[in-house]
Design a protein around this motif. Structure first.
Motif, PDB file in Angstrom:
ATOM      1  N   ILE A  95     -12.334  10.104 -50.027  1.00 15.45           N
ATOM      2  CA  ILE A  95     -12.675   9.416 -48.779  1.00 15.45           C
ATOM      3  C   ILE A  95     -13.567  10.318 -47.931  1.00 15.45           C
ATOM      4  O   ILE A  95     -13.272  11.510 -47.767  1.00 15.45           O
ATOM      5  CB  ILE A  95     -11.390   9.011 -48.023  1.00 15.45           C
ATOM      6  CG1 ILE A  95     -10.674   7.924 -48.838  1.00 15.45           C
ATOM      7  CG2 ILE A  95     -11.698   8.526 -46.609  1.00 15.45           C
ATOM      8  CD1 ILE A  95      -9.343   7.495 -48.311  1.00 15.45           C
ATOM      9  N   ARG A  97     -15.393  10.541 -44.120  1.00 13.13           N
ATOM     10  CA  ARG A  97     -15.269   9.932 -42.791  1.00 13.13           C
ATOM     11  C   ARG A  97     -16.288  10.506 -41.808  1.00 13.13           C
ATOM     12  O   ARG A  97     -16.466  11.718 -41.737  1.00 13.13           O
ATOM     13  CB  ARG A  97     -13.874  10.193 -42.221  1.00 13.13           C
ATOM     14  CG  ARG A  97     -12.745   9.656 -43.079  1.00 13.13           C
ATOM     15  CD  ARG A  97     -11.400   9.977 -42.414  1.00 13.13           C
ATOM     16  NE  ARG A  97     -10.283   9.691 -43.297  1.00 13.13           N
ATOM     17  CZ  ARG A  97      -9.662   8.517 -43.372  1.00 13.13           C
ATOM     18  NH1 ARG A  97     -10.051   7.523 -42.608  1.00 13.13           N
ATOM     19  NH2 ARG A  97      -8.652   8.339 -44.205  1.00 13.13           N
ATOM     20  N   GLY A 102      -8.161   4.060 -39.336  1.00 17.37           N
ATOM     21  CA  GLY A 102      -7.205   3.818 -40.418  1.00 17.37           C
ATOM     22  C   GLY A 102      -6.170   4.912 -40.580  1.00 17.37           C
ATOM     23  O   GLY A 102      -5.584   5.383 -39.605  1.00 17.37           O
ATOM     24  N   SER A 103      -5.994   5.337 -41.841  1.00 12.27           N
ATOM     25  CA  SER A 103      -4.873   6.227 -42.151  1.00 12.27           C
ATOM     26  C   SER A 103      -5.005   7.592 -41.465  1.00 12.27           C
ATOM     27  O   SER A 103      -4.003   8.241 -41.185  1.00 12.27           O
ATOM     28  CB  SER A 103      -4.735   6.401 -43.662  1.00 12.27           C
ATOM     29  OG  SER A 103      -5.834   7.115 -44.167  1.00 12.27           O
ATOM     30  N   LEU A 104      -6.218   8.030 -41.181  1.00 11.71           N
ATOM     31  CA  LEU A 104      -6.379   9.332 -40.513  1.00 11.71           C
ATOM     32  C   LEU A 104      -5.732   9.277 -39.129  1.00 11.71           C
ATOM     33  O   LEU A 104      -5.058  10.222 -38.708  1.00 11.71           O
ATOM     34  CB  LEU A 104      -7.870   9.682 -40.400  1.00 11.71           C
ATOM     35  CG  LEU A 104      -8.148  11.092 -39.895  1.00 11.71           C
ATOM     36  CD1 LEU A 104      -7.823  12.129 -40.977  1.00 11.71           C
ATOM     37  CD2 LEU A 104      -9.607  11.248 -39.479  1.00 11.71           C
ATOM     38  N   ASP A 178     -16.581   5.012 -42.560  1.00 10.96           N
ATOM     39  CA  ASP A 178     -15.912   5.781 -43.607  1.00 10.96           C
ATOM     40  C   ASP A 178     -16.019   4.999 -44.909  1.00 10.96           C
ATOM     41  O   ASP A 178     -16.413   3.832 -44.897  1.00 10.96           O
ATOM     42  CB  ASP A 178     -14.451   6.114 -43.259  1.00 10.96           C
ATOM     43  CG  ASP A 178     -13.569   4.887 -43.102  1.00 10.96           C
ATOM     44  OD1 ASP A 178     -13.832   3.860 -43.757  1.00 10.96           O
ATOM     45  OD2 ASP A 178     -12.595   4.954 -42.334  1.00 10.96           O
ATOM     46  N   LYS A 180     -14.609   4.983 -49.422  1.00  9.03           N
ATOM     47  CA  LYS A 180     -13.843   5.567 -50.529  1.00  9.03           C
ATOM     48  C   LYS A 180     -14.682   5.508 -51.797  1.00  9.03           C
ATOM     49  O   LYS A 180     -15.339   4.496 -52.060  1.00  9.03           O
ATOM     50  CB  LYS A 180     -12.570   4.760 -50.719  1.00  9.03           C
ATOM     51  CG  LYS A 180     -11.601   5.309 -51.728  1.00  9.03           C
ATOM     52  CD  LYS A 180     -11.597   4.725 -53.104  1.00  9.03           C
ATOM     53  CE  LYS A 180     -11.600   3.246 -53.236  1.00  9.03           C
ATOM     54  NZ  LYS A 180     -11.541   2.779 -54.644  1.00  9.03           N
ATOM     55  N   ASP A 210     -15.268  -3.803 -49.637  1.00  9.49           N
ATOM     56  CA  ASP A 210     -13.846  -3.534 -49.872  1.00  9.49           C
ATOM     57  C   ASP A 210     -13.541  -2.053 -49.710  1.00  9.49           C
ATOM     58  O   ASP A 210     -12.393  -1.681 -49.486  1.00  9.49           O
ATOM     59  CB  ASP A 210     -13.449  -3.922 -51.314  1.00  9.49           C
ATOM     60  CG  ASP A 210     -13.176  -5.406 -51.458  1.00  9.49           C
ATOM     61  OD1 ASP A 210     -13.287  -6.144 -50.462  1.00  9.49           O
ATOM     62  OD2 ASP A 210     -12.854  -5.827 -52.583  1.00  9.49           O
ATOM     63  N   THR A 211     -14.556  -1.214 -49.901  1.00 11.08           N
ATOM     64  CA  THR A 211     -14.292   0.227 -49.964  1.00 11.08           C
ATOM     65  C   THR A 211     -15.009   1.024 -48.874  1.00 11.08           C
ATOM     66  O   THR A 211     -14.952   2.252 -48.872  1.00 11.08           O
ATOM     67  CB  THR A 211     -14.716   0.785 -51.342  1.00 11.08           C
ATOM     68  OG1 THR A 211     -16.109   0.509 -51.529  1.00 11.08           O
ATOM     69  CG2 THR A 211     -13.935   0.155 -52.472  1.00 11.08           C
ATOM     70  N   ARG A 213     -15.847   1.156 -44.505  1.00 10.41           N
ATOM     71  CA  ARG A 213     -15.612   0.588 -43.171  1.00 10.41           C
ATOM     72  C   ARG A 213     -16.971   0.513 -42.491  1.00 10.41           C
ATOM     73  O   ARG A 213     -17.647   1.533 -42.323  1.00 10.41           O
ATOM     74  CB  ARG A 213     -14.639   1.482 -42.418  1.00 10.41           C
ATOM     75  CG  ARG A 213     -13.942   0.813 -41.298  1.00 10.41           C
ATOM     76  CD  ARG A 213     -12.795   1.668 -40.725  1.00 10.41           C
ATOM     77  NE  ARG A 213     -11.494   1.141 -41.070  1.00 10.41           N
ATOM     78  CZ  ARG A 213     -10.560   1.806 -41.719  1.00 10.41           C
ATOM     79  NH1 ARG A 213     -10.774   3.037 -42.125  1.00 10.41           N
ATOM     80  NH2 ARG A 213      -9.401   1.252 -41.965  1.00 10.41           N
ATOM     81  N   ARG A 229      -7.703  -7.293 -43.705  1.00  4.74           N
ATOM     82  CA  ARG A 229      -6.482  -6.510 -43.447  1.00  4.74           C
ATOM     83  C   ARG A 229      -5.779  -6.977 -42.179  1.00  4.74           C
ATOM     84  O   ARG A 229      -4.585  -7.148 -42.137  1.00  4.74           O
ATOM     85  CB  ARG A 229      -6.836  -5.025 -43.251  1.00  4.74           C
ATOM     86  CG  ARG A 229      -7.151  -4.256 -44.496  1.00  4.74           C
ATOM     87  CD  ARG A 229      -7.130  -2.754 -44.187  1.00  4.74           C
ATOM     88  NE  ARG A 229      -7.652  -1.971 -45.287  1.00  4.74           N
ATOM     89  CZ  ARG A 229      -8.928  -1.606 -45.417  1.00  4.74           C
ATOM     90  NH1 ARG A 229      -9.821  -1.941 -44.502  1.00  4.74           N
ATOM     91  NH2 ARG A 229      -9.313  -0.888 -46.445  1.00  4.74           N
TER      92      ARG A 229
END
Ligand code: UDP
Length: 248
Positions: A95, A97, A102-104, A178, A180, A210-211, A213, A229
């Motif tokens: 990933i 960024r 998100g997860s961060l 960001d 992936k 999909d991968t 942002r 999402r």
């Protein structure tokens, strides 16, 4: 284009299927109409999504190839199928960024939208059951997922891929926040001397909404899977707009 035989199905994942061809170095990748999020806890299908992602990934990987960044993409075959190089996937989610989202933010409490400069590269273990846990280079090497040298190469390739992707998107008025990537080891068995070739790390999988942002640089409108999402709007329209902006 030569006729390419779609052989036995080798793999079916959440968004794609892979089939053998008559050439051991090449596979057919089919993009499905399914949408999944949160380790496939949220699922849906969207007619036409596979065709959009197939084209978006082909346009982006094609442009990356022109910039000298090798990927598995070879050519588009039809609406939902592409011809790709057969690689051994390195089970890492890589990933990159430029802004915190998100997860961060969830993991560390960092405020969403915080600028990240220089960009951050993270690696996670590609494993849905374990929820793709964040890894250090040393843990990834300890687990035998990749060598430290391979991880260094992968992180470098992820950063230069990101620079090119940011440029391609920005030309079309799209801001990349960001994304992936996945990488694979490509060891051609059919080079002109009959192989085996030296394995090298190349970009694999897909580069799509999909991968990544993504937001419209002028309006801030979302153009990626966050629409799905978090039920933020018409996912199909967002994906179509992105393809149109990229010239598809
Ligand atoms: N991403 C992805 N597949 C995954 C996890 C993340 O494609 O299994 C992408 C995601 O779309 C985003 C970026 O990687 O563009 C960073 O995702 P993050 O870790 O913030 O997780 P998220 O909150 O998006 O699930």
């Amino acid at each position: 284009m030569a006729e390419i035989n779609k052989g036995e199905m080798l793999y079916e994942g959440k968004a794609k299927r892979l089939y053998r061809t008559d050439n051991p170095d090449e596979l057919i990748m089919e993009f499905k109409d399914s949408l999944t999020a949160f380790d496939a806890v949220k699922k849906d299908t969207l007619a036409g999504k596979g065709a959009i992602n197939n084209q978006v990934s082909a346009l982006l990987m094609g442009a990356l190839g022109e910039a000298g960044i090798e990927s598995t993409f070879i050519e588009l075959l039809d609406e939902t199928h592409s011809l790709v190089k057969s690689v051994e996937i390195v089970p890492l989610e890589v990933i990159v960024r430029y802004e915190a989202h998100g997860s961060l933010c969830r993991r560390y409490g960092i405020e969403a939208g915080t600028l990240i400069n220089p960009p951050l590269v993270e690696i996670g273990y590609k494993n849905d059951e374990l929820h793709d846990p964040f890894l250090t280079d040393e843990i990834a090497a300890l687990m035998g997922l990749a060598t430290l040298d391979e991880i260094a190469r992968i992180k470098y390739l992820a950063l230069i891929t990101g620079e090119k992707l940011k440029e391609i998107y920005l030309k079309q008025g799209v801001k990349l926040l960001d994304f992936k990537l996945e990488f694979g080891r490509f060891a051609p068995r059919t080079d002109k001397w009959g192989g085996p070739g030296q394995p090298r790390i190349i970009l694999a999988d897909e580069v799509t909404a999909d991968t990544c942002r993504l937001v419209d640089a002028a309006t801030g409108e979302k153009l990626d899977k966050d629409l799905f999402r978090f039920d933020l709007g018409d996912v199909g329209e967002g994906y179509k707009k992105l393809l149109a902006k990229l010239g598809g």
